[in-house]
Write a protein that holds these residues in place. Sequence first.
Motif, PDB file in Angstrom:
ATOM      1  N   ILE A 178     -41.123 -66.687  22.974  1.00 46.78           N
ATOM      2  CA  ILE A 178     -39.844 -67.266  22.665  1.00 46.78           C
ATOM      3  C   ILE A 178     -40.154 -68.526  21.917  1.00 46.78           C
ATOM      4  O   ILE A 178     -39.204 -68.969  21.091  1.00 46.78           O
ATOM      5  CB  ILE A 178     -38.908 -67.283  23.766  1.00 46.78           C
ATOM      6  N   GLY A 179     -41.116 -69.293  22.115  1.00 47.01           N
ATOM      7  CA  GLY A 179     -41.272 -70.730  21.428  1.00 47.01           C
ATOM      8  C   GLY A 179     -41.697 -70.408  20.030  1.00 47.01           C
ATOM      9  O   GLY A 179     -41.263 -71.155  19.079  1.00 47.01           O
ATOM     10  N   LEU A 180     -42.278 -69.327  19.685  1.00 43.99           N
ATOM     11  CA  LEU A 180     -42.349 -68.801  18.282  1.00 43.99           C
ATOM     12  C   LEU A 180     -41.424 -68.375  17.659  1.00 43.99           C
ATOM     13  O   LEU A 180     -41.235 -68.916  16.564  1.00 43.99           O
ATOM     14  CB  LEU A 180     -43.633 -67.781  18.484  1.00 43.99           C
ATOM     15  N   ALA A 184     -34.627 -73.599  17.133  1.00 43.48           N
ATOM     16  CA  ALA A 184     -33.866 -74.970  17.337  1.00 43.48           C
ATOM     17  C   ALA A 184     -34.774 -76.081  17.737  1.00 43.48           C
ATOM     18  O   ALA A 184     -34.343 -77.156  17.642  1.00 43.48           O
ATOM     19  CB  ALA A 184     -32.878 -74.626  18.580  1.00 43.48           C
ATOM     20  N   HIS A 185     -35.935 -75.749  17.877  1.00 44.80           N
ATOM     21  CA  HIS A 185     -36.927 -76.636  17.948  1.00 44.80           C
ATOM     22  C   HIS A 185     -37.480 -77.356  16.827  1.00 44.80           C
ATOM     23  O   HIS A 185     -37.951 -78.517  16.845  1.00 44.80           O
ATOM     24  CB  HIS A 185     -38.017 -76.256  18.753  1.00 44.80           C
ATOM     25  N   GLY A 186     -37.180 -76.648  15.654  1.00 49.04           N
ATOM     26  CA  GLY A 186     -37.693 -77.127  14.354  1.00 49.04           C
ATOM     27  C   GLY A 186     -37.574 -78.631  14.263  1.00 49.04           C
ATOM     28  O   GLY A 186     -38.419 -79.364  13.924  1.00 49.04           O
ATOM     29  N   VAL A 189     -39.405 -80.770  16.906  1.00 51.16           N
ATOM     30  CA  VAL A 189     -41.037 -80.578  17.106  1.00 51.16           C
ATOM     31  C   VAL A 189     -41.885 -80.749  15.710  1.00 51.16           C
ATOM     32  O   VAL A 189     -42.869 -81.380  15.536  1.00 51.16           O
ATOM     33  CB  VAL A 189     -41.182 -79.321  17.732  1.00 51.16           C
ATOM     34  N   HIS A 190     -41.306 -80.023  14.832  1.00 49.60           N
ATOM     35  CA  HIS A 190     -41.840 -79.903  13.372  1.00 49.60           C
ATOM     36  C   HIS A 190     -41.394 -81.102  12.646  1.00 49.60           C
ATOM     37  O   HIS A 190     -41.045 -80.571  11.211  1.00 49.60           O
ATOM     38  CB  HIS A 190     -41.769 -78.702  12.863  1.00 49.60           C
ATOM     39  N   GLN A 191     -41.482 -82.385  12.810  1.00 49.40           N
ATOM     40  CA  GLN A 191     -41.157 -83.276  11.823  1.00 49.40           C
ATOM     41  C   GLN A 191     -42.365 -83.786  11.050  1.00 49.40           C
ATOM     42  O   GLN A 191     -43.215 -83.906  11.720  1.00 49.40           O
ATOM     43  CB  GLN A 191     -40.499 -84.449  12.437  1.00 49.40           C
ATOM     44  N   GLN A 309     -48.348 -78.871  16.613  1.00 55.18           N
ATOM     45  CA  GLN A 309     -47.195 -79.535  17.246  1.00 55.18           C
ATOM     46  C   GLN A 309     -46.677 -78.573  18.376  1.00 55.18           C
ATOM     47  O   GLN A 309     -46.094 -78.946  19.545  1.00 55.18           O
ATOM     48  CB  GLN A 309     -45.944 -79.395  16.343  1.00 55.18           C
ATOM     49  N   ASP A 310     -46.612 -77.176  18.191  1.00 53.01           N
ATOM     50  CA  ASP A 310     -46.254 -76.219  18.915  1.00 53.01           C
ATOM     51  C   ASP A 310     -46.975 -76.187  20.325  1.00 53.01           C
ATOM     52  O   ASP A 310     -46.502 -76.026  21.273  1.00 53.01           O
ATOM     53  CB  ASP A 310     -46.144 -74.793  18.648  1.00 53.01           C
ATOM     54  N   ARG A 311     -48.436 -76.413  20.067  1.00 53.14           N
ATOM     55  CA  ARG A 311     -49.474 -76.489  21.202  1.00 53.14           C
ATOM     56  C   ARG A 311     -49.003 -77.314  22.071  1.00 53.14           C
ATOM     57  O   ARG A 311     -48.777 -77.225  23.448  1.00 53.14           O
ATOM     58  CB  ARG A 311     -50.788 -76.187  20.728  1.00 53.14           C
TER      59      ARG A 311
HETATM   60 FE   LIG Z   1     -42.732 -74.208  16.406  1.00 55.28          FE
END
Ligand SMILES: [Fe+2]
Length: 371
Positions: A178-180, A184-186, A189-191, A309-311
């Motif tokens: 579900i993290g993948l 909404a986390h983009g 988390v992914h700046q 970043q996800d990890r």
């Molecule tokens: Fe991600």
Amino acid sequence: MPELDLPQRQATDTLMLTGFWYRALPADRVHRNQLHKATLLEIPLVIGRDRQGQPFALRDSCPHRGMPLNSGKFDGENLECPYHGWQFDVHNGQCQLIPSLTSDQTMRVDRIYAGSYPCEEQDSFIWVYIPDPGPQGAGFTKPAQACEPAPTIEKFSEKYKLAYLQAEMPVSIDHGIIGLMDPAHGPFVHQAWWWRTRHSIHEKQKNFEPIPNGFRMSAHSPSSNSAPYKLLRLYADADSISTTIDFILPNIRTETIRAGKYWFSSLTTVTPIARTHCRIDVVAAWNLFRWVPFVPGLLKFVFGKFVEQDRRTMEMQAEGLKHNPHLMLIDDADRPAKWYFQLKAAHLESKCTGQPMKHPMSGPVTLNWRS
Ligand SMILES: [Fe+2]
Ligand code: FES
């Protein structure tokens, strides 16, 4: 009261699905006549290649007294247990020799099997099929057959480049998945300056449709707030770039980007290693900038950044999850996560009843969120 307006309490069951192919190891790490350890769904495996280079996977446990076979002797064909020297054919696990038997002892050696798993090499990875748990009778179980070949990346031209990267996450398969798929986390988390800033967050509308065992984010023009896509549009000299993203049980996310004759395709999996541990493997194939030497490195850098970043995020999340908090999923941003849980439940239900799987989506759905 419409159920959709309330945040939904959601507990993950961390259940790992059997009856599917899983990525075990990167193919370039597995050499001829060598033995490697791997774990899938808490099953210890020993993986290698025979003399011809064909990969194989056996349960890393001798059917005699449980000795790990990875420290045994391998001659390119048979694997010898280091404890009492029983030998097994690496492709079907069948016992070939029990050295302690005398010539007048008539025990049928060929009825004994070390657990063996269907194994295939596909797009840079060794895949192993984990069957449903068979009937008890350790040591006498012939290898299961996979009903279909291992998944492959969709490719649209003969020549292409291929690269992979992987990261281990200290969370369950459910949180990994579900993290993948979570949009909404983009922005948080992914700046990165070359990707997007959190201020670029804006309203989006995406169309989804059911596909067998999963759902598809229908072909759409990718996010306008990212520089690489703008570059691609210029380079490919194509008016339209279309992206299709699929999720398919048990753990597969594919993304295809096409711009004129150019394409980029990826197949990402989240593999359950143990209840609280999964691994993400991204394999990408593309024919863009194929002749420019630094592009594979650049792509690896970009994807590597995202995955890292996800990890890191999931590592922090794992701290919070230790205390078994109540969790919730909200609409619309978490709707794909809800579908994932519903698909999983529907799959298990259909396995239980023998009836065809009831897909949780009855038709196309439009979702709105800000990201
Ligand atoms: Fe991600
Ligand atoms: S434990 Fe493997 S041969 Fe005895």
